[in-house]
Scaffold this motif. Structure first.
Motif, PDB file in Angstrom:
ATOM      1  N   ALA A 111       0.770  -1.016  -0.097  1.00  0.00           N
ATOM      2  CA  ALA A 111       0.132   0.024  -0.027  1.00  0.00           C
ATOM      3  C   ALA A 111       0.835   1.249  -0.032  1.00  0.00           C
ATOM      4  N   LEU A 138      -6.636  -1.439   3.266  1.00  0.00           N
ATOM      5  CA  LEU A 138      -5.770  -0.442   2.813  1.00  0.00           C
ATOM      6  C   LEU A 138      -6.187   0.208   1.609  1.00  0.00           C
ATOM      7  N   GLY A 139      -6.509  -0.486   0.728  1.00  0.00           N
ATOM      8  CA  GLY A 139      -6.579  -0.082  -0.658  1.00  0.00           C
ATOM      9  C   GLY A 139      -7.974   1.128  -0.604  1.00  0.00           C
ATOM     10  N   PRO A 143       0.279   4.813   5.921  1.00  0.00           N
ATOM     11  CA  PRO A 143       0.745   4.633   4.520  1.00  0.00           C
ATOM     12  C   PRO A 143       1.550   5.662   4.074  1.00  0.00           C
TER      13      PRO A 143
END
Lengths: 444, 305
Positions: free
Chosen positions: A118, A150-151, A277
């Motif tokens: 990510a 996460l996406g 991230p």
């Protein structure tokens, strides 16, 4: 990161700098200390032996003994060797602009592959790529969920298919990426042991099918003596192109970083710092070497500042500096810009000499917020002319900001000394003064 | 392949290194012999300090007992290592209900998987098990634990991602008391030991548990990745200072690790290694036995001496 190693090096250097004349015995003794420090930092044993032998040979051959500043010379030799050990100049990753680029991440269990996927996707999106994440970890429980989540939070599409094998997912994911015009596909794979023949065969087949442009080995910064062997095995099977070292925000001594390149000849490309991230940094061997040796990392600090500081704003501030019309309001704006640059402790560690002094001491990240609150509780007039802030006003401000009158006193005093510093600085106008002023702006 | 064989297999490289260092000594124990041994111990992740100490003690053993053969020296080293690893064992019976186990560690060491295996073990022993998902931070962590709970037929308590982990712990404590649970295992988010705020969060979890049930948590297990180097000592020190660790779980001992860190940990902290993990299956978590561990680490001295 590397704090303990930095401390060790600083004390070794201090010892050797303190000597007016350096003998062979001094160097031998320093090298014994260096060896110890590196071993305790989990640098691979064989790498340590080679490193110390190289440094000793160079140090003795480089006329250090007859030099006027032998201590400095010695530090330089260690620095050069350390930077060379970590890869000298950084290798830039170049992606194609006219077709899909493919990146595969592989490594042991728990090294941080999924999170790093990510982070990588985000990193390259910032550079204008359109990334797709492909979830090929069908082994670990909930790995696909993790990548999905996460996406979603980053608004980066994730390709997954719970019913298929990793190889099928990979093929279909790449076809999907082609079809939809993505410019980058980041493939997450299951963690595996290098001795697990079946899993390694699976990875090999996956890489053969994907034909990645970059194959990154994800390694844990806390790894011990065996890290290089693991990397070696992976390299043998799937030809790595780079290494990503994760969890560098811990207090590990990161010795694996120093060893991997030397043993398998694959450069360290990124380091993972933190679980957010955006916690991914490019790795620069020379900057890292100077950080490890306690020489700070001014280049990164300046870059960070450039990334986050508004140039216009800075120019305006500088003018006010010069005219000494710097008000609390300006101070507040400056604080906010500093806050944008990231955690204070990270920033301070980049200033030469500061890193080691701070280790152990907790930098109070909230102090900045408190100062912000105090200034925000002042009226515009008070911010312009702090002189009018009397006892009554101080009480009101402290109530408004949830602080004490003492805190307000401290802030005003600091601000005062800062202003007088600026006046002096204008008179001197030297770089040295600016440096001191910069430091005085961090109220610790 | 049984678990001990797998462990032996995993530690093969370490064993060969140490053995070859020892067999290099042909009757006399000189500095070269000790240097080679020290190299081998350091390569096994036992650490510089512990290695130096071990060798010093081995030297005095050899001198004091008049040892002359490599085989005898090998046996002496094994006894020393086993002594370092043998710390009091915890009871296998759990009188108070619920027996609360808090599982902590840095990121990616295998906490959730360890919990799954623990739950399987307790479940097989006929205990009523509950899992509490106090890792509300990492994406997918709750999912992962939930699947383990389903697999092992354990009760499961969770809140949404991002919830206060201490509040999950509280819920789990209440629920386990209400449902007459035997063993409550709490998962926590991985945290690096130098993150002050995350460590504070952990002590808050413990505070909340204690307020609910003063004798809990009955066990605080620090999960350590066997591939970790000397940083494991830092981890143990900080976690122990902040919440008091009662046992170590060493994971990923199969194949890639050196295994020496177990020695360094028990020697430095006097806290027992409770469990070792040697695979990904639900049955792959084993009780730790110092003697068989040292056997796996060192084995028998090869014949070719």
């Amino acid at each position: 990161m590397f704090e303990e190693l930095t401390n060790r090096f600083e004390s070794i250097f201090k010892k050797i700098r303190g000597q007016g004349k350096i003998s062979e015995e001094n160097i031998a003794e320093a090298m014994r200390d260096v060896k110890r420090a590196l071993l305790e930092a989990d640098v691979n044993y064989k790498v340590v032996k080679k490193f110390t032998a190289d440094v000793s040979a160079k140090a003795l051959g480089a006329d250090i003994l007859s030099s006027i500043t032998p201590g400095q010379q010695f530090v330089k030799v260690v620095y050069d060797e350390l930077a060379a050990l970590m890869g000298g100049n950084a290798r830039a990753i170049r992606f194609h602009t006219n077709r899909l680029n493919i990146v595969v991440l592989a490594g042991l269990q728990g090294s941080g592959k999924t999170t790093t996927c990510a982070k990588l996707a985000l990193h390259f999106r910032k550079q204008g790529h359109r990334p797709l994440l492909i979830a090929c970890d069908t082994h670990r429980v909930a790995a696909i969920d993790q990548l999905d989540t996460l996406g979603k939070s980053l608004e980066i599409p994730v390709f997954s298919d719970r019913a298929k094998s990793p190889l099928e997912i990979c093929r279909e994911g790449l076809a999907f990426a082609q079809r939809e015009g993505f410019s980058l596909a980041v493939i997450d794979t299951a963690g595996r042991l290098h001795i697990d023949a079946d899993m390694m065969a699976e990875l090999k087949a996956l890489c053969a099918a994907a034909k990645p442009d970059e194959t990154f080995f994800v390694a844990d910064a806390m790894a011990g003596q065996d890290a290089v062997n693991v990397a070696k095995e992976f390299h043998k099977e799937i030809k790595l192109s780079g290494v990503i070292l994760t969890k560098m925000d811990g207090d590990s001594r990161g010795g694996a970083a120093l060893s991997i390149l030397d043993v398998i000849g694959v450069p360290l490309q990124f380091i993972g710092v933190g679980e957010k991230p955006d916690g991914l940094e490019l790795f620069y061997p020379e900057r890292m070497a100077s950080r490890i040796l306690g020489m700070g990392d001014i280049v990164s600090l300046v870059e960070k500042a450039q990334e986050n500081f508004d140039l216009e704003e800075s120019k305006k501030l500088e003018k006010k500096f010069r005219k000494s019309t710097f008000s609390l309001q300006d101070f507040l704006e400056q604080l906010r810009q500093i806050k944008k640059m990231g955690p204070l402790s990270d920033l301070l560690a980049m200033i030469p000499g500061v890193g080691s002094q701070l280790s152990g001491a907790d930098v109070d990240e909230k102090a900045l917020s408190r100062i912000e609150a105090m200034i925000c509780s002042m009226t515009a007039e008070e911010r312009d002319r702090p002189g009018i802030i009397d006892g009554n006003r101080r009480r009101r401000i402290s109530l408004g900001s949830g602080t004490t009158v003492q805190d307000i006193n401290k802030l005003l005093k600091q601000f005062d000394s800062m202003k007088s510093m600026m006046k002096r600085m204008n008179k001197i106008g030297s770089r040295r003064g600016q440096n001191a002023a910069l430091k005085s702006m961090f109220p610790y | 392949m049984n678990i001990l064989d797998r462990l032996k297999d995993g530690l093969k490289k370490t064993r060969t290194q140490i053995a070859s260092a020892l067999s290099g000594a042909s009757g006399s124990f000189d500095d070269r012999f000790y240097d080679a041994l020290e190299d081998a111990l350091i390569l096994a992740d036992i650490g510089l300090e512990t290695s130096t100490d071990l060798i010093a003690r081995l030297k005095s053993e050899i001198a004091g007992r008049g040892i002359t053969t490599p085989a005898a020296a090998y046996a002496a080293l094994k006894t020393l290592l086993a002594g370092d690893l043998a710390v009091t064992k915890l009871p296998d019976e759990f009188p108070p209900k619920p027996w609360v186990i808090l599982v902590v560690g840095v990121n990616g060491v295998g906490k959730t998987t360890t919990i799954g295996k623990l739950a399987g073990e307790f479940g097989a022993a006929g205990k009523k098990v509950m899992l509490g998902a106090a890792d509300t931070f990492r994406a997918g962590a709750v999912e992962q634990l939930k699947i383990w709970a389903q697999r092992t037929k354990a009760d499961f308590v969770f809140q949404q991602d991002g919830a206060d982990p201490a509040s999950v712990a509280f819920d789990a404590m209440e629920a386990s008391k209400a449902r007459g649970i035997d063993v409550l295992i709490l998962d926590t988010a991985g945290r690096l030991q130098n993150k002050t705020n995350l460590m504070n969060e952990l002590s808050k979890i413990v505070r909340v548990i204690k307020r609910n049930l003063p004798q809990a948590p009955n066990e605080v297990l620090l999960v350590v990745d066997a591939t970790t180097g000397q940083n494991a000592l830092n981890q143990a020190r900080v976690f122990n200072e902040i919440i008091g660790v009662t046992g170590f779980v060493i994971t990923k001992l199969d194949g890639t690790s050196k295994g020496g860190i177990a020695v360094a940990l028990s020697k430095n902290f006097g806290i027992p290694v409770r469990k070792i993990g040697v695979g990904e299956g639900v049955d792959d978590l084993q009780n730790f036995d110092p003697v068989s561990y040292v056997d796996a680490l060192l084995g028998d001295l090869p014949d070719r001496v």
